[in-house]
Design an enzyme around this catalytic site. Structure first.
Site, mmCIF file in Angstrom:
data_model
loop_
_atom_site.group_PDB
_atom_site.id
_atom_site.type_symbol
_atom_site.label_atom_id
_atom_site.label_comp_id
_atom_site.label_asym_id
_atom_site.label_seq_id
_atom_site.Cartn_x
_atom_site.Cartn_y
_atom_site.Cartn_z
ATOM 1 N N ASP A 84 26.360 -36.331 -47.867
ATOM 2 C CA ASP A 84 25.572 -35.197 -48.352
ATOM 3 C C ASP A 84 25.857 -33.908 -47.586
ATOM 4 O O ASP A 84 25.247 -32.873 -47.869
ATOM 5 C CB ASP A 84 24.066 -35.526 -48.347
ATOM 6 N N HIS A 88 21.839 -35.234 -42.573
ATOM 7 C CA HIS A 88 20.533 -35.351 -41.909
ATOM 8 C C HIS A 88 20.661 -36.127 -40.593
ATOM 9 O O HIS A 88 21.464 -37.060 -40.500
ATOM 10 C CB HIS A 88 19.543 -36.099 -42.810
ATOM 11 N N HIS A 103 17.295 -43.295 -41.503
ATOM 12 C CA HIS A 103 15.986 -42.708 -41.148
ATOM 13 C C HIS A 103 14.943 -43.771 -40.799
ATOM 14 O O HIS A 103 13.854 -43.431 -40.317
ATOM 15 C CB HIS A 103 15.445 -41.851 -42.293
ATOM 16 N N ASP A 117 26.177 -38.074 -41.738
ATOM 17 C CA ASP A 117 25.263 -37.637 -42.801
ATOM 18 C C ASP A 117 24.753 -36.228 -42.480
ATOM 19 O O ASP A 117 24.683 -35.845 -41.315
ATOM 20 C CB ASP A 117 24.086 -38.625 -42.864
HETATM 21 ZN ZN LIG Z 1 21.284 -37.575 -45.707
#
Ligand SMILES: [Zn+2]
Length: 307
Positions: A244, A165, A126, A163
């Site tokens: 995740d 995200h 991120h 991931d």
């Molecule tokens: Zn993540």
């Protein structure tokens, strides 16, 4: 030749408060599970060096690097955003996390290691060139990928992100850089609410809705990612390995299990062997259910180590 496993004691000293999910126990859970599953016998443990300012600046602006240093607390905590918090050890850990990815890249490209996994925190995907967010400070994978391009003279690298995200920081670093093909699968709509509308030709985003299971993810990898990767023919494969999207992980709502991570890893290893002399550097991103995280990393590493 072997599979490297990069870690460092300072990764356990960075913490963001008592109940924060991105916690030191994540790395302990991974190492425990590697021993329990006997994968530990097949990997070579290495210590992660710290990255220099010049190495961080392969992706980040010098102003951002200096600003983070200025905000680093001598004691207590400094808040970057409500979820992204520095303690006195955070930036040292973040430098070693980026340094792990760089050292792993050097070792794989020199032929010392077949491939490597960096068991690091803080994670990186991120982190944008001038912004820390989402538990991330420096973008470990993006820095290593650019190091491979700039310092080893590679012409093309692939960055894979599974991931749960979207890897907004990695996308920001490489959008419109034709030397990089980024393939990302992530739950959408979901934090950080980006990635579904990117039109850059080198960014292959495949957002999926909540409750997507491993079977559908495998089909996307098989029919969308692999043909594009084969055409692109990367000289090295980097993985933002977040776990995740596991069905037991409450952070997200996808339904992957260990066998799916093993399957994806095996497909990426095939691509790496076809195009890139088997060269893979994988870095830990998310993964917050400690048991599922440990089991998933063991499954990922077993494929990397045993092929
Ligand atoms: Zn993540």
């Amino acid at each position: 030749m072997a599979t490297g496993f990069y870690s460092h004691p300072v990764f356990l000293q960075h913490e963001m408060g008592e109940h924060h999910p991105e916690c030191p126990d994540r790395l302990r859970a991974i190492e425990d599970q590697l021993i329990a599953s006997r994968v530990d016998a097949f990997i070579e443990h290495r210590s992660a060096p710290g990255a220099t300012d010049a190495q961080l600046a392969l992706v980040h602006t010098f102003a951002f690097i200096a600003d983070l240093e200025a905000r680093s607390p001598a004691q207590g905590y400094a808040m970057i955003d409500p979820d992204t918090i520095m303690n006195p050890h955070t930036l040292d850990a973040a430098r070693h996390a980026a340094g792990a990815a760089i050292a792993a890249t050097d070792a794989v490209l020199s032929g010392e290691l077949d491939n490597a996994f960096c068991s690091v925190r803080p994670p990186g995907h991120h982190a944008e060139p001038a912004r820390a967010m989402g538990f991330c400070f420096y973008n470990n994978v993006a820095i290593a990928a650019r190091h491979a391009l700039e310092h080893h003279g590679l012409a093309r690298v692939a960055v894979i992100d599974f991931d749960v995200h979207h890897g907004n920081g990695t996308e920001a670093a490489f959008r419109d850089d034709p030397r990089v093909l980024m393939c990302g699968i992530f739950q959408h709509p979901f934090y950080p609410y980006s990635g579904a509308d990117c039109e850059a030709p080198n960014i292959l985003n495949t957002p999926v809705p909540a409750y997507t299971k491993g079977e559908q993810v495998r089909e996307i990898v098989e029919t969308v990612w692999l043909p594009k990767l084969r055409t692109f023919a990367p000289e090295m494969v980097f993985i933002s390995a977040g776990f995740d999207a596991h069905r037991e992980d409450d952070m997200g709502l996808l339904g992957l299990v260990e066998a799916d991570y093993a399957w994806i890893t095996a497909r990426l290893l095939e691509i790496a062997r076809e195009c890139a002399h088997g060269r893979i550097v994988s870095c830990l991103e998310g993964g917050y259910n400690l048991s599922a995280l440990g089991r998933s990393v063991a499954a990922h590493l077993r494929v990397l180590a045993e092929g």
